[in-house]
Design a protein around this motif. Structure first.
Motif, mmCIF file in Angstrom:
data_model
loop_
_atom_site.group_PDB
_atom_site.id
_atom_site.type_symbol
_atom_site.label_atom_id
_atom_site.label_comp_id
_atom_site.label_asym_id
_atom_site.label_seq_id
_atom_site.Cartn_x
_atom_site.Cartn_y
_atom_site.Cartn_z
ATOM 1 N N ASP A 123 0.830 -1.208 0.000
ATOM 2 C CA ASP A 123 0.000 0.000 0.000
ATOM 3 C C ASP A 123 0.864 1.256 0.000
ATOM 4 O O ASP A 123 0.533 2.251 -0.666
ATOM 5 C CB ASP A 123 -0.923 0.012 1.222
ATOM 6 C CG ASP A 123 -1.960 -1.098 1.165
ATOM 7 O OD1 ASP A 123 -2.209 -1.629 0.057
ATOM 8 O OD2 ASP A 123 -2.503 -1.447 2.230
ATOM 9 N N LEU A 124 1.974 1.212 0.729
ATOM 10 C CA LEU A 124 2.858 2.377 0.788
ATOM 11 C C LEU A 124 3.550 2.612 -0.555
ATOM 12 O O LEU A 124 3.752 3.758 -0.968
ATOM 13 C CB LEU A 124 3.896 2.173 1.895
ATOM 14 C CG LEU A 124 4.876 3.325 2.134
ATOM 15 C CD1 LEU A 124 4.144 4.630 2.421
ATOM 16 C CD2 LEU A 124 5.822 2.986 3.287
ATOM 17 N N ALA A 126 2.273 2.124 -3.361
ATOM 18 C CA ALA A 126 1.288 2.745 -4.239
ATOM 19 C C ALA A 126 0.993 4.190 -3.851
ATOM 20 O O ALA A 126 0.520 4.983 -4.696
ATOM 21 C CB ALA A 126 -0.008 1.938 -4.226
ATOM 22 N N ASN A 127 1.282 4.549 -2.589
ATOM 23 C CA ASN A 127 0.999 5.917 -2.111
ATOM 24 C C ASN A 127 2.192 6.438 -1.306
ATOM 25 O O ASN A 127 2.114 6.591 -0.077
ATOM 26 C CB ASN A 127 -0.257 5.936 -1.239
ATOM 27 C CG ASN A 127 -1.482 5.428 -1.964
ATOM 28 O OD1 ASN A 127 -2.077 6.133 -2.747
ATOM 29 N ND2 ASN A 127 -1.832 4.160 -1.702
ATOM 30 N N ARG A 129 3.665 9.205 -0.758
ATOM 31 C CA ARG A 129 3.600 10.469 -0.032
ATOM 32 C C ARG A 129 2.514 10.488 1.036
ATOM 33 O O ARG A 129 2.356 11.474 1.741
ATOM 34 C CB ARG A 129 3.350 11.602 -1.024
ATOM 35 C CG ARG A 129 4.533 11.896 -1.930
ATOM 36 C CD ARG A 129 4.209 12.993 -2.898
ATOM 37 N NE ARG A 129 5.374 13.395 -3.681
ATOM 38 C CZ ARG A 129 5.337 14.240 -4.701
ATOM 39 N NH1 ARG A 129 4.184 14.789 -5.084
ATOM 40 N NH2 ARG A 129 6.440 14.558 -5.368
ATOM 41 N N SER A 130 1.774 9.361 1.172
ATOM 42 C CA SER A 130 0.648 9.319 2.107
ATOM 43 C C SER A 130 1.133 9.120 3.540
ATOM 44 O O SER A 130 1.787 8.117 3.849
ATOM 45 C CB SER A 130 -0.304 8.191 1.722
ATOM 46 O OG SER A 130 -1.250 7.967 2.743
ATOM 47 N N ALA A 133 -0.550 5.997 4.939
ATOM 48 C CA ALA A 133 0.070 4.751 4.498
ATOM 49 C C ALA A 133 1.374 4.501 5.254
ATOM 50 O O ALA A 133 1.706 3.353 5.594
ATOM 51 C CB ALA A 133 0.322 4.797 2.997
ATOM 52 N N ARG A 134 2.122 5.568 5.528
ATOM 53 C CA ARG A 134 3.368 5.431 6.303
ATOM 54 C C ARG A 134 3.065 4.976 7.734
ATOM 55 O O ARG A 134 3.760 4.119 8.297
ATOM 56 C CB ARG A 134 4.121 6.756 6.323
ATOM 57 C CG ARG A 134 4.739 7.148 4.984
ATOM 58 C CD ARG A 134 5.200 8.605 5.000
ATOM 59 N NE ARG A 134 5.883 8.942 3.756
ATOM 60 C CZ ARG A 134 7.202 8.931 3.593
ATOM 61 N NH1 ARG A 134 7.976 8.603 4.615
ATOM 62 N NH2 ARG A 134 7.745 9.231 2.432
ATOM 63 N N ALA A 523 8.332 11.392 -4.765
ATOM 64 C CA ALA A 523 7.222 10.512 -5.132
ATOM 65 C C ALA A 523 7.694 9.116 -5.487
ATOM 66 O O ALA A 523 6.889 8.253 -5.832
ATOM 67 C CB ALA A 523 6.448 11.117 -6.310
ATOM 68 N N SER A 525 9.128 5.292 -4.898
ATOM 69 C CA SER A 525 8.902 4.251 -3.880
ATOM 70 C C SER A 525 9.892 3.098 -4.064
ATOM 71 O O SER A 525 9.579 1.950 -3.752
ATOM 72 C CB SER A 525 7.462 3.736 -3.952
ATOM 73 O OG SER A 525 7.189 3.202 -5.241
#
Length: 619
Positions: A123-124, A126-127, A129-130, A133-134, A523, A525
């Motif tokens: 999940d992190l 995919a996102n 900067r979230s 999610a972090r 951005a 990952s």
């Protein structure tokens, strides 16, 4: 005529004694360790003459003899050995079953926690900067570490229970050998008395055999019987086996798992001597189960170390949301608190470890008067106080209820018991790769740029960005101002400044690429994707294999245990066929003896009637 009365009286006494023996057999048919008694009447020798009677030339009637035990030493030994083999496998199966239940539940939770960790990483990725999610990723990482620690703590608890059971079994062995030595002393006394072979001696022999059977359930023994039934008992039945009981002396024992297998330690409090523990009896089964527990814990420790090492290495190579290099994700060493065995108080201890603290070999906390002293295990440093103590980043807060002299060992734990998530914020999660590389969209060739983190690389000046421009058969590396820093052939590995790279394929002349250090709020990952790729190392598969191996060991133990129990039952039945009480047989013997008793009594009555008739004729 008096001879006839004496013959009848001798028969009455003999068969009355036989009836007593049968009665004892029936009464003790269910008594553990009781061995059936028998008597064998024989013709009594003629008695000497007296001034009032002539010397008898014929036999003196029936001598009841003494009660003897129906005992077969070979069958008793076979029953002891078979029973010991079954006891070993029963003990091992019992504790392996408990271990499987513990490990099965804990590894199921651990397997789920590891899956959750990688799901959080997915999940992190995919996102990147979230913040949410972090945060979820950190929570999943904490759950994975807690699952490792929980599994280790459960196995440690089971191992402590096993150690207590082993100590209790050892105490029972020492009690049995002490009792055997005391029985030997009594048997020596009985063998020198006029009651040798009587009821007291037989009862002592029954007790001796009961103790031997109980002892053989804990450890394989050899038994040598001497005069009067006194036995010498050895650990194992080989010619060089050491004595556990020799006459009235018993040797105390302890057990341990040595470098070459299970060991029996003779006389541990004085002149300790270790020998190999025979593979029979409960003690052997307990040691084998404890060894299996340690092997499972070692496997978990290895898996936890692999998991933490892979995650830490990958995370440290990334960049967090602030643009800083990533640090380690998991701490790999903690402290376990072990209260002193002689503690008289009931105080508890809370331990906190500062991030990055170096724990060394552990610490010792000791109560002295109204205060406490915290010292390194090697004694190189100490602090004292009345409340909270801090040394090397370790903060210890003792609770109430301690007594003077109480102590606690703070033991360093690695592996599954030592892994813990470091206190990181969401922004400190390294999601992006440290160095990013890509090619221009207008590139006409098929060149591919690969950038690899390499902290030791120092081939180019340390700057924040590099440009690559393809030439005929190679490429140039340019700085931000366009100056050429070096020219290299296509396909060559090039050392940068904290990274290495290479251009493969067939770039067209003029194609450009760039290598840039990731900054804040990137951005990218790449680090989390590398973390997901590390799942292929097979930690979860190895965890499943560990559980399957334990299940296989338990299944094999149960199979062998069934066979050993069947052999033990057969051996016991063979022994009971000789020594046990058969109520049907005793009933038949009772009938026979009653008839013989009545016949002897009738002889006495007939002789008395004849005597009376003779007296009447004489008058």
């Amino acid at each position: 005529m008096t001879d006839l009365i004496a013959l009848g009286a001798a028969g009455v006494r003999a068969y009355a004694r036989g009836l007593e023996v049968v009665g004892d057999n029936v009464a003790n048919a269910e008594s553990p360790g009781y061995v059936r008694r028998t008597i064998t009447p024989a013709s009594a020798r003629a008695g000497p003459g007296t001034p009032l009677s002539r010397d008898l030339a014929s036999a003196g009637g029936v001598d009841p003899g003494i009660a003897t035990r129906a005992y077969d030493a070979l069958k008793a030994k076979a029953a002891r050995n078979a029973g010991g083999d079954a006891a070993r496998l029963d003990a091992r199966a019992d504790w392996l079953t408990r271990l499987q239940a513990t490990v099965g539940g804990d590894t199921a939770r651990l397997d789920g926690a590891l899956g959750g960790f990688y799901d959080g990483a997915q999940d992190l990725a995919a996102n990147p900067r979230s913040t949410a999610a972090r945060t979820i990723f950190l929570d999943r990482a904490d759950q994975a570490a807690a699952a490792f620690r929980g599994a280790a703590e459960s196995i440690d608890g089971l191992q402590s229970d096993l150690a207590a059971a082993t100590e209790a079994a050892t105490s029972e062995v020492n009690g049995l050998t002490t009792s055997l030595a005391a029985v030997n002393v009594e048997l020596k006394r009985a063998s020198g008395s006029r009651t040798t072979g009587g009821a007291a001696a037989n009862a002592l022999l029954d007790e001796r055999d009961r103790l031997l059977a109980a002892l053989s359930g804990f450890v394989r023994i050899g038994v040598t019987e001497g005069k009067g039934g006194v036995v010498t008992v050895t650990a194992g039945d080989g010619p060089a086996a050491p004595a556990l009981v020799d006459g009235g002396t018993a040797t105390r024992i302890a057990v341990r798992d040595g470098a070459n297998g299970a060991e029996l330690v003779l006389d541990p409090g004085h002149d300790a001597r270790a020998i190999r523990l025979p593979a029979s009896g409960t003690l052997s089964g307990l040691i084998e189960a404890a060894r299996a527990g340690r092997e499972i814990l070692a496997s978990l420790d290895t898996l936890a170390a692999r998991f933490a090492e892979a995650a830490n290495s990958i995370h440290a190579g990334g960049v967090d949301a602030t643009g800083a290099d990533g640090g380690t994700l998991f701490a790999t060493r903690s402290l376990g608190v072990v209260p002193g065995a002689a503690n008289a108080g009931d105080a508890s201890v809370r331990v906190e470890i500062a991030d990055g603290a170096t724990l060394g070999d552990g610490y010792v906390l000791r109560r002295a008067g109204s205060g406490w002293m915290l010292a390194r295990a090697d004694g190189s440093g100490t602090v004292s106080g009345t409340a909270t103590l801090t040394l090397d980043g370790v903060t210890v807060t003792p609770g109430a209820g301690a007594r003077d002299g109480d102590s606690f060992a703070l033991v360093a734990r690695d592996g599954a018991g030592g892994i813990a998530l470091r206190p990181l914020s969401a922004a400190q999660v390294a999601v992006s790769a440290r160095w990013l590389g890509d090619g221009a969209a207008s590139n006409a060739g098929t060149g591919r740029l690969t950038v690899t983190l390499d902290d030791s690389a120092a081939g180019l000046p340390a700057i924040g960005a590099y440009a690559l421009r393809a030439t005929a058969g190679g490429f140039d590396v340019l700085d931000t101002g366009g100056a050429v820093l070096g020219s290299y052939p296509t396909g060559a590995a090039v050392a940068g400044a904290g990274f290495s790279f290479r251009v493969d394929g067939a770039p067209a002349v003029g194609d450009t690429f760039r290598i840039v250090r990731a900054g804040a709020s990137s951005a990218d990952s790449g680090t989390v994707r590398d973390l997901l790729a590390s799942r292929d190392v097979g930690i979860e598969d190895d965890l499943d294999a560990t559980v399957a191996g334990l299940a296989s060991r338990l299944s094999e133990t149960l199979r062998l245990g069934e066979a050993a129990s069947a052999l033990a039952s057969d051996a016991k039945r063979a022994q009971d066929a000789v020594s046990g009480v058969d109520l049907d047989a005793e009933a038949a013997e009772l009938t026979r003896l009653q008839a013989a008793y009545k016949a002897s009594a009738q002889v006495m009555a007939t002789a008395r009637a004849l005597f009376d008739e003779l007296l009447a004729v004489a008058r």
